[in-house]
Design a protein around this motif. Structure first.
Motif, PDB file in Angstrom:
ATOM      1  N   ALA A 169       0.858  -1.180   0.000  1.00 15.89           N
ATOM      2  CA  ALA A 169       0.000   0.000   0.000  1.00 15.89           C
ATOM      3  C   ALA A 169       0.896   1.231   0.000  1.00 15.89           C
ATOM      4  N   THR A 170       0.653   2.154  -0.911  1.00 10.63           N
ATOM      5  CA  THR A 170       1.440   3.380  -0.984  1.00 10.63           C
ATOM      6  C   THR A 170       0.507   4.586  -0.895  1.00 10.63           C
ATOM      7  N   PHE A 171       1.020   5.648  -0.325  1.00 11.84           N
ATOM      8  CA  PHE A 171       0.254   6.894  -0.249  1.00 11.84           C
ATOM      9  C   PHE A 171       1.212   8.059  -0.075  1.00 11.84           C
ATOM     10  N   TRP A 172       0.717   9.256  -0.337  1.00 15.50           N
ATOM     11  CA  TRP A 172       1.480  10.471  -0.148  1.00 15.50           C
ATOM     12  C   TRP A 172       0.904  11.233   1.035  1.00 15.50           C
ATOM     13  N   ALA A 173       1.789  11.827   1.827  1.00 13.00           N
ATOM     14  CA  ALA A 173       1.337  12.549   3.019  1.00 13.00           C
ATOM     15  C   ALA A 173       2.085  13.868   3.155  1.00 13.00           C
ATOM     16  N   LEU A 174       1.396  14.838   3.713  1.00 12.03           N
ATOM     17  CA  LEU A 174       1.945  16.155   4.032  1.00 12.03           C
ATOM     18  C   LEU A 174       1.645  16.443   5.488  1.00 12.03           C
ATOM     19  N   VAL A 175       2.659  16.848   6.250  1.00 12.81           N
ATOM     20  CA  VAL A 175       2.518  17.061   7.693  1.00 12.81           C
ATOM     21  C   VAL A 175       2.777  18.533   8.018  1.00 12.81           C
ATOM     22  N   GLU A 176       1.955  19.071   8.932  1.00  8.67           N
ATOM     23  CA  GLU A 176       2.114  20.469   9.330  1.00  8.67           C
ATOM     24  C   GLU A 176       1.914  20.606  10.842  1.00  8.67           C
ATOM     25  N   GLN A 177       2.895  21.214  11.514  1.00 14.05           N
ATOM     26  CA  GLN A 177       2.810  21.505  12.944  1.00 14.05           C
ATOM     27  C   GLN A 177       2.328  20.282  13.737  1.00 14.05           C
ATOM     28  N   ALA A 178       3.045  19.207  13.584  1.00 15.81           N
ATOM     29  CA  ALA A 178       2.630  17.959  14.223  1.00 15.81           C
ATOM     30  C   ALA A 178       3.732  17.417  15.120  1.00 15.81           C
ATOM     31  N   GLU A 179       3.321  16.629  16.101  1.00 14.24           N
ATOM     32  CA  GLU A 179       4.274  15.897  16.920  1.00 14.24           C
ATOM     33  C   GLU A 179       4.869  14.744  16.102  1.00 14.24           C
ATOM     34  N   PRO A 180       5.963  14.143  16.575  1.00 13.53           N
ATOM     35  CA  PRO A 180       6.548  13.010  15.847  1.00 13.53           C
ATOM     36  C   PRO A 180       5.543  11.864  15.680  1.00 13.53           C
ATOM     37  N   LYS A 181       5.546  11.295  14.512  1.00 13.23           N
ATOM     38  CA  LYS A 181       4.699  10.146  14.179  1.00 13.23           C
ATOM     39  C   LYS A 181       3.237  10.390  14.576  1.00 13.23           C
ATOM     40  N   PRO A 182       2.606  11.370  13.970  1.00 13.19           N
ATOM     41  CA  PRO A 182       1.220  11.659  14.361  1.00 13.19           C
ATOM     42  C   PRO A 182       0.197  10.695  13.772  1.00 13.19           C
ATOM     43  N   LEU A 183       0.508  10.084  12.634  1.00 12.44           N
ATOM     44  CA  LEU A 183      -0.487   9.271  11.919  1.00 12.44           C
ATOM     45  C   LEU A 183       0.184   8.017  11.376  1.00 12.44           C
ATOM     46  N   PHE A 184      -0.592   6.921  11.331  1.00 12.05           N
ATOM     47  CA  PHE A 184      -0.055   5.685  10.758  1.00 12.05           C
ATOM     48  C   PHE A 184      -1.108   4.994   9.903  1.00 12.05           C
ATOM     49  N   LEU A 185      -0.609   4.091   9.033  1.00 11.97           N
ATOM     50  CA  LEU A 185      -1.464   3.218   8.223  1.00 11.97           C
ATOM     51  C   LEU A 185      -1.242   1.797   8.702  1.00 11.97           C
ATOM     52  N   THR A 186      -2.337   1.050   8.834  1.00  5.78           N
ATOM     53  CA  THR A 186      -2.251  -0.358   9.225  1.00  5.78           C
ATOM     54  C   THR A 186      -3.236  -1.176   8.404  1.00  5.78           C
ATOM     55  N   ALA A 187      -2.952  -2.489   8.309  1.00  4.07           N
ATOM     56  CA  ALA A 187      -3.820  -3.374   7.541  1.00  4.07           C
ATOM     57  C   ALA A 187      -4.294  -4.573   8.350  1.00  4.07           C
ATOM     58  N   ASP A 188      -3.880  -4.677   9.608  1.00  3.20           N
ATOM     59  CA  ASP A 188      -4.310  -5.821  10.416  1.00  3.20           C
ATOM     60  C   ASP A 188      -5.266  -5.355  11.513  1.00  3.20           C
ATOM     61  N   PRO A 189      -6.188  -6.210  11.918  1.00  8.78           N
ATOM     62  CA  PRO A 189      -7.222  -5.813  12.887  1.00  8.78           C
ATOM     63  C   PRO A 189      -6.665  -5.351  14.228  1.00  8.78           C
ATOM     64  N   GLN A 190      -5.522  -5.858  14.631  1.00  9.74           N
ATOM     65  CA  GLN A 190      -4.939  -5.496  15.923  1.00  9.74           C
ATOM     66  C   GLN A 190      -4.067  -4.239  15.844  1.00  9.74           C
ATOM     67  N   TRP A 191      -3.887  -3.705  14.639  1.00  4.63           N
ATOM     68  CA  TRP A 191      -3.041  -2.525  14.420  1.00  4.63           C
ATOM     69  C   TRP A 191      -1.616  -2.775  14.888  1.00  4.63           C
ATOM     70  N   THR A 192      -1.151  -4.004  14.733  1.00  4.34           N
ATOM     71  CA  THR A 192       0.185  -4.358  15.203  1.00  4.34           C
ATOM     72  C   THR A 192       1.270  -3.792  14.293  1.00  4.34           C
ATOM     73  N   ARG A 193       1.130  -4.017  13.012  1.00  2.53           N
ATOM     74  CA  ARG A 193       2.107  -3.521  12.048  1.00  2.53           C
ATOM     75  C   ARG A 193       1.644  -2.161  11.541  1.00  2.53           C
ATOM     76  N   ARG A 194       2.501  -1.161  11.703  1.00  5.92           N
ATOM     77  CA  ARG A 194       2.126   0.210  11.362  1.00  5.92           C
ATOM     78  C   ARG A 194       3.219   0.875  10.524  1.00  5.92           C
TER      79      ARG A 194
END
Length: 248
Positions: A169-194
């Protein structure tokens, strides 16, 4: 005559089954069925009464070498053409993007309603001001402090994938005035791999999340924001990886 017609009809039917298998059922089993059907149809064609009478018992008696050579050439040509079609079909399958409306050009069609948890002060909306390509992107706004169990999320359910297969899965992201690692993508129900979005790089950046479907044919691809900041996502895609390719 019936055997001749069945043999002739089996070959295009095999091609149709092979094509449909890449879209609906597990690809290898569809190919096996198509190859068996095409092989059986070709045998019926060669042993049909008109072919047997005019070719094998007719020309075969007067020009046996020519008939054998012609049969070998035709069989080789058909086999080569079939192999070429299968290769091209697999290439097209690997190029197929399984995400619908990944660029948000149709608004939020095919996406689940934006959700929040734990009373998070989080909003998600379309944005035509900042986007990677096209005319629109999706923007996350998160103003709550980072707390366990608080987040905002949007997701898309992808169905009819191949089990035990790796996808990227690929995507493009733009971040503004955010803390480190504010958002993640996951594909498993437990959100283990991010795969996290970073805040150190200015401008749009491409991210990649590789996962294996395991025994499932369906996955829930979910973007989760859990720390203060503003993040845009755009041009989200999902493609199958070649089985012999090892990627991380």
């Amino acid at each position: 005559m019936g055997r001749l017609l069945i043999g002739l009809a089996s070959i295009p039917l095999a091609l149709f089954i092979s094509h449909v298998s890449s879209l609906i059922v597990d690809f290898p089993w569809g190919v096996y069925a198509a190859v068996a059907l095409a092989g059986g149809g070709y045998i019926l064609l060669l042993t049909a009464e008109p072919i047997r009478r005019h070719v094998w018992l007719g020309l075969g008696r007067t020009h046996p070498v020519d008939v054998v050579l012609a049969a070998v050439l035709v069989t080789g040509a058909l086999g080569g053409a079939g192999a070429w079609l299968l290769v091209k079909q697999e290439e097209a399958r690997l190029l197929r993007n399984h995400v619908r409306n990944g660029g948000f050009e149709k608004g939020t069609d095919f996406w689940e309603t934006y959700a929040t948890s734990g009373g998070a002060d989080s909003r998600g909306a379309l944005d035509t001001t900042d986007r990677h390509a096209g005319g629109v992107a999706f923007r996350f706004d998160y103003e709550s402090p980072k707390t366990e169990g608080q987040w905002g999320s949007i997701s898309q359910r992808i169905a009819r994938l191949r089990p035990k297969t790796s996808y990227a899965a690929t995507f493009w992201a733009l971040v503004e005035q955010a803390e480190p690692k504010p958002l993640f993508l996951t594909a498993d129900p437990q959100w283990t791999r991010r795969t996290y979005v970073e805040n150190q790089i200015a401008g749009w950046r491409e991210y990649r999340h590789v996962f294996n479907t395991g025994d499932s044919r369906d996955v829930d691809l979910r973007f989760v924001i859990e720390a203060p900041g503003r993040v845009w996502i755009d041009d989200f895609e999902l493609r199958e990886l070649k089985q012999n390719r090892q990627e991380r």
